[in-house]
Motif scaffolding. Structure first.
Motif, PDB file in Angstrom:
ATOM      1  N   ALA A   1       0.834  -1.205   0.000  1.00 27.15           N
ATOM      2  CA  ALA A   1       0.000   0.000   0.000  1.00 27.15           C
ATOM      3  C   ALA A   1       0.867   1.253   0.000  1.00 27.15           C
ATOM      4  N   ILE A   2       1.945   1.207   0.770  1.00 22.10           N
ATOM      5  CA  ILE A   2       2.867   2.357   0.807  1.00 22.10           C
ATOM      6  C   ILE A   2       3.515   2.563  -0.563  1.00 22.10           C
ATOM      7  N   GLU A   3       3.966   1.473  -1.173  1.00 24.02           N
ATOM      8  CA  GLU A   3       4.597   1.569  -2.487  1.00 24.02           C
ATOM      9  C   GLU A   3       3.619   2.097  -3.535  1.00 24.02           C
ATOM     10  N   ARG A   4       2.350   1.697  -3.445  1.00 28.26           N
ATOM     11  CA  ARG A   4       1.350   2.184  -4.385  1.00 28.26           C
ATOM     12  C   ARG A   4       1.153   3.689  -4.233  1.00 28.26           C
ATOM     13  N   SER A   5       1.128   4.167  -2.989  1.00 24.16           N
ATOM     14  CA  SER A   5       0.954   5.595  -2.770  1.00 24.16           C
ATOM     15  C   SER A   5       2.156   6.391  -3.257  1.00 24.16           C
ATOM     16  N   LEU A   6       3.324   5.764  -3.245  1.00 18.54           N
ATOM     17  CA  LEU A   6       4.530   6.421  -3.771  1.00 18.54           C
ATOM     18  C   LEU A   6       4.646   6.268  -5.280  1.00 18.54           C
ATOM     19  N   ALA A   7       3.696   5.519  -5.902  1.00 18.55           N
ATOM     20  CA  ALA A   7       3.676   5.293  -7.357  1.00 18.55           C
ATOM     21  C   ALA A   7       4.954   4.632  -7.836  1.00 18.55           C
ATOM     22  N   HIS A   8       5.478   3.712  -7.017  1.00 16.70           N
ATOM     23  CA  HIS A   8       6.633   2.940  -7.448  1.00 16.70           C
ATOM     24  C   HIS A   8       6.164   1.781  -8.321  1.00 16.70           C
ATOM     25  N   ALA A   9       6.991   1.416  -9.304  1.00 15.38           N
ATOM     26  CA  ALA A   9       6.634   0.319 -10.199  1.00 15.38           C
ATOM     27  C   ALA A   9       6.743  -1.000  -9.469  1.00 15.38           C
ATOM     28  N   ASP A  10       5.798  -1.894  -9.729  1.00 14.71           N
ATOM     29  CA  ASP A  10       5.859  -3.245  -9.170  1.00 14.71           C
ATOM     30  C   ASP A  10       6.672  -4.111 -10.115  1.00 14.71           C
ATOM     31  N   ALA A  11       7.641  -4.840  -9.591  1.00 15.21           N
ATOM     32  CA  ALA A  11       8.489  -5.687 -10.436  1.00 15.21           C
ATOM     33  C   ALA A  11       7.673  -6.736 -11.167  1.00 15.21           C
ATOM     34  N   ASN A  12       6.576  -7.163 -10.559  1.00 10.23           N
ATOM     35  CA  ASN A  12       5.692  -8.138 -11.193  1.00 10.23           C
ATOM     36  C   ASN A  12       4.506  -7.383 -11.782  1.00 10.23           C
ATOM     37  N   THR A  13       4.421  -7.316 -13.123  1.00 11.13           N
ATOM     38  CA  THR A  13       3.403  -6.514 -13.788  1.00 11.13           C
ATOM     39  C   THR A  13       1.995  -6.927 -13.397  1.00 11.13           C
ATOM     40  N   ILE A  14       1.704  -8.239 -13.428  1.00 11.05           N
ATOM     41  CA  ILE A  14       0.366  -8.711 -13.096  1.00 11.05           C
ATOM     42  C   ILE A  14       0.026  -8.371 -11.651  1.00 11.05           C
ATOM     43  N   ARG A  15       0.997  -8.598 -10.756  1.00  9.80           N
ATOM     44  CA  ARG A  15       0.784  -8.287  -9.342  1.00  9.80           C
ATOM     45  C   ARG A  15       0.540  -6.802  -9.154  1.00  9.80           C
ATOM     46  N   GLY A  16       1.271  -5.972  -9.918  1.00 10.33           N
ATOM     47  CA  GLY A  16       1.110  -4.527  -9.803  1.00 10.33           C
ATOM     48  C   GLY A  16      -0.281  -4.077 -10.199  1.00 10.33           C
TER      49      GLY A  16
END
Length: 405
Positions: free
Chosen positions: A351-366
């Motif tokens: 949730a923190i990473e999403r709010s920082l708009a960081h890319a998820d290494a796993n595209t589907i998971r992101g």
């Protein structure tokens, strides 16, 4: 009868073009303006053709005959010398119009057409300026050593990070040239490891709660431009990148729904991003709305509402408040939020990473997580704003930094 040099020099122009024949298709064409032009007349595939061989006296009789003989040998080999010359001119023109600089500008135009952020295309143009030593060279002729020489010039000035970025940008240009049929390879690929690795620097950030509170108090007391103050007040709450914040536009804000929707073209990862708005942020926006709303930039430049606030405005405000470059930066506020939110243990790292708009290494998971963590993020942003208020309210009131010895 074959021509002689003395005879050629004595030829005088008339009111019409006339020809003086030499031998085996070679002749001299004399024009009314006095020009004497060598021509070679021949037949190829049943068609009569003629090939220009140059101007007399720049091309003497012996040289004209040599050029005629070269053309005859091509004919005997089955080639059409006129068609071959046209082909060579086309190749030369193609190369001249496809210098590294030309291809790079076309690539940047493509970035603009794709909606890339202005800051991205501005940086690309700046990187192209740094590669000026190779800009005029045909992109297909450039070798690794040519690019390395240009990059080493930057390294010699201590610009290690610039050299690294230029290599990366050049690689994208070369790959674009290959994709569009104007290049064959990416010569930068073998330069990996040839450049000095720049030292990794982190954005200055305040991580101690008491110091965060002191910063928030200083921001509240900022006596400069009101729009700058409110931008600084909002920045710690929304966790957006500085460029995303200063280029924000009023239509992106749904104040009733308490959400800020940033379009993909303005995001670093080229994906749309939504930020929950806490009650505190909504209050700041309500204060700002009469000053800059309801259309256009939320944080416009001082001198014109047609452009956003300068990228240096908030940094300069921090400096005027007494904070040095090594203490705090707008981007460092994201580090502050990330660190303290993770240390709280109340919120999932995703949730923190999403709010920082960081890319998820796993595209589907992101993609899955963007929707999954919305409710948690709404609660987290309100908790974070409340926590910022608590740190501000409990911080020791100190004299302004600028007044300290």
């Amino acid at each position: 009868m074959a021509l002689k040099e003395l005879q050629i020099r004595s030829l005088r122009p008339t009111d019409k073009i006339y020809q003086c024949t030499d031998d085996r298709g070679l002749y001299l064409e004399v024009h009314p303006n006095g020009s004497k032009l060598w021509r070679y007349k021949y037949r190829h595939m049943g068609k009569q053709k003629r090939l220009a061989l140059g101007r007399y006296p720049d091309i003497g009789l012996a040289e004209a005959r040599r050029r005629r003989d070269d053309a005859r040998r091509k004919l005997e080999a089955g080639s059409d010398p006129l068609a071959e010359r046209k082909h060579d001119k086309l190749i030369a023109a193609f190369k001249a119009a496809n210098s590294f600089g030309d291809v790079a500008k076309e690539y940047i135009d493509k970035m603009v057409a794709e909606g890339r952020a202005d800051t991205t295309t501005t940086k690309a143009n700046w990187l192209l300026e740094q590669l000026a030593p190779i800009a005029s060279r045909p992109v297909a002729d450039l070798k690794p050593i040519d690019l390395l020489a240009a990059l080493k010039r930057l390294e010699a000035k201590g610009k290690h990070e610039t050299a690294r970025r230029c290599r990366s940008f050049a690689s994208r240009v070369f790959r674009y040239a290959v994709a569009t049929g104007r290049g064959e390879t990416d010569p930068t690929s073998i330069l990996r490891g040839a450049l000095i690795a720049p030292k990794v620097t982190h954005h200055a950030a305040i991580l101690e709660p008491e110091q965060v509170g002191e910063l928030l108090r200083a921001i509240d007391g900022y006596s400069g431009h009101t729009v700058t103050r409110i931008a600084m007040q909002i920045a710690p709450h929304v966790m957006a990148r500085p460029g995303e914040l200063r280029m924000a536009q009023w239509p992106e804000f749904d104040l009733d729904g308490a959400v800020w929707k940033i379009p993909a073209e303005r995001m670093k990862m080229r994906r749309p991003h939504a930020i929950p708005l806490s009650r505190q942020v909504l209050a700041y926006l309500e204060e700002l709305h009469p000053l800059t709303g309801p259309e256009g930039f939320v944080f416009p430049a001082f001198h014109t509402s047609l452009r956003p606030m300068s990228e240096n405005t908030i940094n300069q405000a921090f400096r005027r408040m007494g904070y040095s470059v090594g203490e705090v930066t707008p981007h460092g506020l994201r580090t502050t939020a990330s660190t303290l939110l993770n240390e709280s243990g109340q919120w999932s790292p995703d949730a923190i990473e999403r709010s920082l708009a960081h890319a998820d290494a796993n595209t589907i998971r992101g993609i899955y997580n963007r929707g999954r963590y919305w409710e948690e993020r709404v609660a987290m942003h309100q908790w974070w704003s409340d926590h910022l208020d608590a740190m501000r309210d409990t911080a020791v009131q100190e004299e302004p930094r600028r007044a300290r010895a």
